[in-house]
Each structure stands twice: as C-alpha cells, then as structure tokens.
Write an enzyme that holds these catalytic residues in place. Structure first.
Site, PDB file in Angstrom:
ATOM      1  N   HIS A 150       0.620  -1.176  -0.001  1.00 20.93           N
ATOM      2  CA  HIS A 150      -0.188   0.043  -0.057  1.00 20.93           C
ATOM      3  C   HIS A 150       0.847   1.206   0.204  1.00 20.93           C
ATOM      4  CE1 HIS A 150      -0.191  -0.458   4.932  1.00 20.93           C
ATOM      5  NE2 HIS A 150       1.065   0.498   4.305  1.00 20.93           N
ATOM      6  N   HIS A 195      -2.950   4.360   9.622  1.00 21.23           N
ATOM      7  CA  HIS A 195      -1.794   4.807  10.123  1.00 21.23           C
ATOM      8  C   HIS A 195      -2.022   6.087  10.928  1.00 21.23           C
ATOM      9  CE1 HIS A 195      -0.932   2.442   6.372  1.00 21.23           C
ATOM     10  NE2 HIS A 195       0.474   2.277   6.842  1.00 21.23           N
ATOM     11  N   HIS A 214       9.813  -3.621   4.785  1.00 22.69           N
ATOM     12  CA  HIS A 214      10.467  -1.934   5.057  1.00 22.69           C
ATOM     13  C   HIS A 214      10.385  -1.629   6.360  1.00 22.69           C
ATOM     14  CE1 HIS A 214       6.022  -1.891   5.023  1.00 22.69           C
ATOM     15  NE2 HIS A 214       6.020  -0.526   5.155  1.00 22.69           N
ATOM     16  N   GLU A 266       3.378  -5.432   9.088  1.00 25.87           N
ATOM     17  CA  GLU A 266       2.197  -5.169   8.306  1.00 25.87           C
ATOM     18  C   GLU A 266       1.879  -6.552   7.452  1.00 25.87           C
ATOM     19  OE1 GLU A 266       2.226  -0.484   7.079  1.00 25.87           O
ATOM     20  OE2 GLU A 266       2.691  -1.916   5.430  1.00 25.87           O
TER      21      GLU A 266
END
Ligand code: DHB
Ligand code: FE
Length: 281
Positions: A12, A59, A193, A240
């Site tokens: 995303h 977020h 990440h 995630e």
C-alpha cells in the site's frame, strides 16, 4: 449464497498513490511497479466482484494514539478518503455493504472474535492505494468495499495465527450470507520495509519471496511466523504482512496462484502482489 472466490495480496506504499494522482506512472522509476498490475486489472475486470473485503491498517489517521482497536470492521454506508496531511486523495468515496458487514460482525463476534464496529470511519492510503492499484483511476469504485482495519502500528499487533483464524471466521460468515455475491478478499501492507532508525531502508527480497511461496503453498506454516521474525527479516514495518494471513485464512487450503509481482524499490519499500483463486469457485 455469498462466496469468496479469490484473494489478493498487495502493498500500500503511499507514494504509489501520489504517482497515480499526479500522472507520473510512466516515468522510468514507476513504470515497472505499475506494469506488474496490468494483468491484475484485466483479471479484476473479468472477476467483477460485487464486494471487496479489504484488510488493511490505519496509519494514525482514523485512530489517534488515544484509541487503537486490534480489529475494526467498517459497517458504515460510506468511507471518505482521509486527509493525511496533503488533502484527501482525489479518489472516489468508498461505498460499504452495510447488510453484509452487519452480518459479518454478528457472525464473527458470536464466533468469539471481538471486533470493534465502526459506524463512521475515514480511510487512508492503507485502503485506497490497493484499490487504485487493482482498479486504476475510476470515477466510481466498481464494487462495494467492507474495510477491516488491523492494528499493526502499536505493539502488540495480532499474531499471524490469530489473523489466519479470523480469516476462517470471516469465510464462515460470508458463506452463510443469503445473497448471491462474489466476494474477493484483499490482504494488504508490506512487504519488507523499515521507515525509521538505524535499519531504515531495509529490504529483504529473498525473505519476501519465500513469504509469498509459503502463503500459496503452506499457509499454516506462514501463519506461524512470529513477530520477531518479521521485525528481524522484514523490518519494523514488515509486520504489516500479518494482515495477509486474514486473506489467506479465508481461502481454501489448496489455491491456484494466478499472478505474482515483486519489485524493489517503491519509496522505502518492496512492492509485493499476489492473486490466489479458490479452486472451488
Ligand atoms: C511508506 C510505506 C508505508 O507502508 C507507509 O505506510 C508509509 C510510508 C514508505 O515507503 O514511504
Ligand atoms: Fe504502511
């Protein structure tokens, strides 16, 4: 009856949304990212889901640090794209399926998974970027969307195993809904990440690809990956990926992998994407 026919795994990365919204997807940096989704959009156009059940994370947009539900189900009639600091993304308002969402809330909660029911919620890049990648730039989203928001922002997120079993409960809920609906489930976020501190910029392509292999072939083993392995191998934001297990748990044990795309880099992350079809459609 309603049925889940397929699952989509998809990163995303917010910069992907910016690239689409500002018309720079043909630039050399972005072209290979988007090329991997051409087949996906063709597949989507044929698949024609009535509903997308979209597992994603917020977020600190809809939820501040004051209140962080582990699992929050979007039961509203619509979900507006949130202003994440630069104005809302210029994408359509997301329309929900209130009757199916209420049915899922009832079925899943009585199945002993305690969800937070969201009767109003704005949605951030975690939800809108996967929709943009899979449907392209459209005036209206071509189907209804039920968001399921998972906490992966503040420790502790749910385990992969918990997510996998929640996927199974969602499958039972959808299977027992008495309307002929084609439902596609999305698991989003990832891949490797890390956005902060000394390991910022970490990418582990080998581990990501192995994760995708396991997701297709041995989903139970994949769901047992502990948090510390995501952190060590895929970076702090790699966690995630637990959300992908909700999607996988809602599919058959044995699935067909119809498409995979993996590309580095996009902003600070690896982009990962997979499409899995149930064989019993
Ligand atoms: C980036 C990636 C994310 O998953 C996110 O939520 C925010 C930023 C990035 O790579 O910049
Ligand atoms: Fe993110």
């Amino acid at each position: 009856m309603a049925r889940i026919t397929a699952g989509v795994g998809c990163s995303h990365v917010p910069a992907i949304g910016v690239a689409m919204d500002t018309g720079i997807t043909e630039q050399p940096y972005w072209k290979p990212v988007f090329e991997g989704f051409e087949k996906s959009r063709e597949w989507m156009a044929k698949q024609k889901p009535d509903v997308v059940f979209l597992v994603y994370n917020d977020h600190c947009t809809a939820f501040s640090a004051e209140m962080i539900p582990t699992f929050a189900l979007g039961c509203a009639a619509e979900f507006k794209p949130a202003d994440e600091g630069w104005g809302p993304r210029p994408v359509p308002v997301v329309k929900g399926h209130q009757k199916l969402a209420s049915h899922i809330a009832q079925s899943v909660i009585l199945d002993e998974f305690d969800l937070t029911i969201m009767n109003a919620m704005e949605v951030d890049h975690g939800l809108t970027v996967p929709l943009s990648l899979m449907f392209g730039q459209v005036d209206e989203w071509p189907c209804l969307v039920i968001p399921l928001c998972v906490n992966v922002v503040q420790y502790p997120p749910p385990t992969g195993n918990r997510c996998f079993n929640l996927g199974k409960a969602i499958r039972r809920a959808i299977d027992s809904y008495d309307e002929d609906l084609n439902v596609v489930i999305f698991g989003t976020g990832g891949m490797s990440h890390q956005l902060q501190y000394k390991r910022a910029g970490l990418i582990n392509a080998e581990w990501d690809q192995r994760f995708l292999d396991m997701l297709t072939e041995d989903p139970v083993a994949a769901s047992k990956i502990p948090h510390v392995e995501y952190l060590r191998e895929a970076g702090s934001e790699g966690v995630e990926m637990v959300m992908w297990h909700v999607m996988r748990g809602a599919l058959d044990d044995d699935v067909t992998e119809v498409h995979r795309h993996y590309h580095v880099p996009a902003s600070n992350t690896a982009v990962g994407h997979i499409i899995l079809e149930n064989k019993t459609n």
